[in-house]
Each structure stands twice: as structure tokens, then as C-alpha cells.
Scaffold this motif. Sequence first.
Motif, short mmCIF file in Angstrom:
data_model
loop_
_atom_site.label_atom_id
_atom_site.label_comp_id
_atom_site.label_asym_id
_atom_site.label_seq_id
_atom_site.Cartn_x
_atom_site.Cartn_y
_atom_site.Cartn_z
N ASP A 15 0.81 -1.14 -0.15
CA ASP A 15 0.00 -0.02 -0.05
C ASP A 15 0.84 1.21 -0.01
OD1 ASP A 15 -2.19 -1.77 0.09
OD2 ASP A 15 -2.77 -1.27 2.38
N ALA A 16 2.04 1.29 0.68
CA ALA A 16 2.74 2.46 1.03
C ALA A 16 3.61 2.53 -0.02
CB ALA A 16 3.66 2.39 2.29
N HIS A 17 4.29 1.75 -0.73
CA HIS A 17 5.19 1.65 -1.90
C HIS A 17 4.78 0.80 -3.06
CE1 HIS A 17 7.75 3.64 1.27
NE2 HIS A 17 7.34 2.60 1.99
N PRO A 18 3.69 0.82 -3.65
CA PRO A 18 3.37 0.14 -4.83
C PRO A 18 4.54 0.01 -5.97
CG PRO A 18 1.94 2.14 -4.65
CD PRO A 18 2.68 2.08 -3.51
N GLU A 19 5.05 1.30 -6.06
CA GLU A 19 6.09 1.33 -7.20
C GLU A 19 7.37 0.93 -6.99
OE1 GLU A 19 7.04 4.53 -4.30
OE2 GLU A 19 5.12 3.68 -4.98
N LYS A 20 7.64 0.59 -5.72
CA LYS A 20 9.09 -0.02 -5.05
C LYS A 20 9.03 -1.48 -4.92
CE LYS A 20 10.59 4.46 -3.46
NZ LYS A 20 11.03 5.14 -2.12
N VAL A 21 7.87 -2.09 -4.91
CA VAL A 21 7.77 -3.71 -4.48
C VAL A 21 7.38 -4.44 -5.72
CG1 VAL A 21 7.15 -3.06 -2.30
CG2 VAL A 21 5.47 -3.55 -3.95
N ARG A 22 8.07 -5.70 -5.82
CA ARG A 22 7.75 -6.76 -6.88
C ARG A 22 7.03 -7.89 -6.22
NH1 ARG A 22 12.94 -5.43 -7.92
NH2 ARG A 22 13.83 -7.21 -7.45
N GLN A 23 5.85 -8.23 -6.60
CA GLN A 23 5.41 -9.37 -5.87
C GLN A 23 5.94 -10.70 -6.38
OE1 GLN A 23 1.13 -9.45 -6.42
NE2 GLN A 23 0.79 -11.11 -4.96
N VAL A 24 6.09 -11.61 -5.79
CA VAL A 24 6.41 -13.16 -6.04
C VAL A 24 5.15 -13.69 -6.68
CG1 VAL A 24 7.52 -15.08 -5.93
CG2 VAL A 24 8.65 -12.85 -4.90
N MET A 25 4.94 -14.10 -7.73
CA MET A 25 3.68 -14.72 -8.07
C MET A 25 3.72 -16.35 -8.05
SD MET A 25 1.83 -11.98 -8.64
CE MET A 25 0.59 -12.31 -9.67
N VAL A 97 13.23 -18.90 1.46
CA VAL A 97 12.16 -18.92 0.36
C VAL A 97 12.60 -19.80 -0.88
CG1 VAL A 97 10.81 -17.81 -1.25
CG2 VAL A 97 11.51 -16.68 1.01
N ILE A 98 11.83 -21.00 -0.98
CA ILE A 98 12.02 -22.14 -1.85
C ILE A 98 11.16 -22.13 -3.03
CG2 ILE A 98 12.61 -24.50 -1.91
CD1 ILE A 98 13.23 -24.60 1.33
N ASN A 99 11.83 -22.20 -4.12
CA ASN A 99 10.94 -22.67 -5.41
C ASN A 99 11.15 -23.96 -5.51
OD1 ASN A 99 9.68 -22.63 -7.84
ND2 ASN A 99 11.38 -21.92 -9.07
N VAL A 142 9.87 -12.62 -10.60
CA VAL A 142 10.82 -11.84 -10.18
C VAL A 142 12.01 -12.36 -10.36
CG1 VAL A 142 11.41 -10.94 -7.70
CG2 VAL A 142 9.01 -11.03 -8.32
N LEU A 143 12.89 -11.42 -10.54
CA LEU A 143 14.52 -11.63 -10.52
C LEU A 143 14.83 -11.31 -9.13
CD1 LEU A 143 16.96 -12.37 -12.16
CD2 LEU A 143 17.15 -9.88 -12.80
N PHE A 144 15.78 -12.12 -8.67
CA PHE A 144 16.16 -12.03 -7.24
C PHE A 144 17.96 -11.82 -7.30
CE2 PHE A 144 12.59 -14.86 -6.99
CZ PHE A 144 11.77 -14.37 -5.77
N GLU A 145 18.23 -11.09 -6.50
CA GLU A 145 19.81 -10.92 -6.50
C GLU A 145 20.18 -10.87 -5.41
OE1 GLU A 145 21.36 -8.83 -10.29
OE2 GLU A 145 19.63 -7.81 -10.10
N ASP A 153 5.35 -12.65 4.63
CA ASP A 153 4.33 -13.32 5.69
C ASP A 153 3.25 -13.85 5.10
OD1 ASP A 153 2.71 -11.39 4.12
OD2 ASP A 153 2.59 -9.52 5.71
N GLU A 154 2.12 -14.18 5.90
CA GLU A 154 1.13 -14.93 5.42
C GLU A 154 0.51 -14.47 4.20
OE1 GLU A 154 1.01 -15.10 9.92
OE2 GLU A 154 1.14 -13.73 8.41
N ASP A 155 0.60 -13.14 3.90
CA ASP A 155 -0.01 -12.81 2.79
C ASP A 155 1.01 -12.63 1.16
OD1 ASP A 155 -2.56 -12.13 3.92
OD2 ASP A 155 -1.59 -10.44 4.80
N GLY A 156 1.98 -12.89 1.32
CA GLY A 156 2.96 -13.14 0.24
C GLY A 156 4.24 -12.85 0.45
#
Length: 165
Positions: A15-25, A97-99, A142-145, A153-156
Motif C-alpha cells: 500500500d505504501a510503496h506500490p512502485e517499489k515492490v515486486r510481488q512473487v507470483m 524462500v524455496i522454489n 521476479v528476478l532475485f539478486e 508473511d502469510e499474505d505473500g
Amino acid sequence: MSYALDPVPTTDLSDAHPEKVRQVMLPFRDFGAKRIFAGRIRTAVTMEDTKLVQQELFKTPGEGAVIVLDGGGSFRSAMLGDLNADILVEHGWAGIVINGVVRDSRRLAEVDLGIKALGTTPVRSAKRGIGALDVPVAFGNVLFETGQCIYCDEDGVLVTENPLG
């Protein structure tokens, strides 16, 4: 240097930083006792083999970091079990976090570690030593580096270039 970050609810960050976060789908499930966690990222990639990450990453000081482990999304063998989860706690990792999948899920629920994975299997991984550490990995759109920030958290799961809060 500490890699720890203050855990912040992902909904608040979004909510506070929508332009700065990338959601892992990806449809992650929570397995560890710690349900909200954050930290600087250390990356690893391997396929159905955990020898390299166990020897070179799990047993090093975590300093509050979060491991992002790309196991190719495989459900054939576990990338983490209870014994290695205990090792991660002992060495100060905030989470992983494990794929891919985990095993010993009943015991993992008691471990004070953030654990996100796709599911479970009773089968352990191979021990050949294949893979790479601290290289860019991509999954869930998402690209992770190494060095980026991850909030879970529980939401994502959200990834940012710099700490937010």
C-alpha cells in the motif's frame, strides 16, 4: 555487517510503496514457526541436490539474511528438512524462500525460522554438489539478486531494491 531487516506486513509495504515492490507470483505455503520475516537476500540455484547449499551457505553466518533457493519448482525431492532448518537457525538466518518443496513439515512448524515453499515430499535430495551461489535467479515473475531485500508473511512475498518500512 548485518543483513537483518525489520519484518513489515507485506500489505502495508504494498500500500505504501506500490512502485517499489515486486510481488512473487507463486502459491507459497508457510512451514516454519516464524510467519513474518525479512532480510537481505542470498541466492542459490540447484536442481534436486542440496550438497552445495548445505556446505557453502547453510553453515555460514546468516546475520539475519534470507536465502532464496531456486530448486526449479521440482516436487521430486526436498530442498530443506528439519535437520538443515535447525542449522539455519543456529547460524542466524531469518528465513528461506524455496522454489521447490520441503520435508519433515510437522517438525518444521516448530522451528523458529521463516520457511516458504511450494509443498512437501518425503523424498530427500541428492548430494552431488551441483548448483551456484549468489547468482541472479528468477521465478514467480521476479528476478532475485544477492543484496536485495525480501519481505515475507502469510499474505505473500515482496522484493525491493532497498529496505522499506
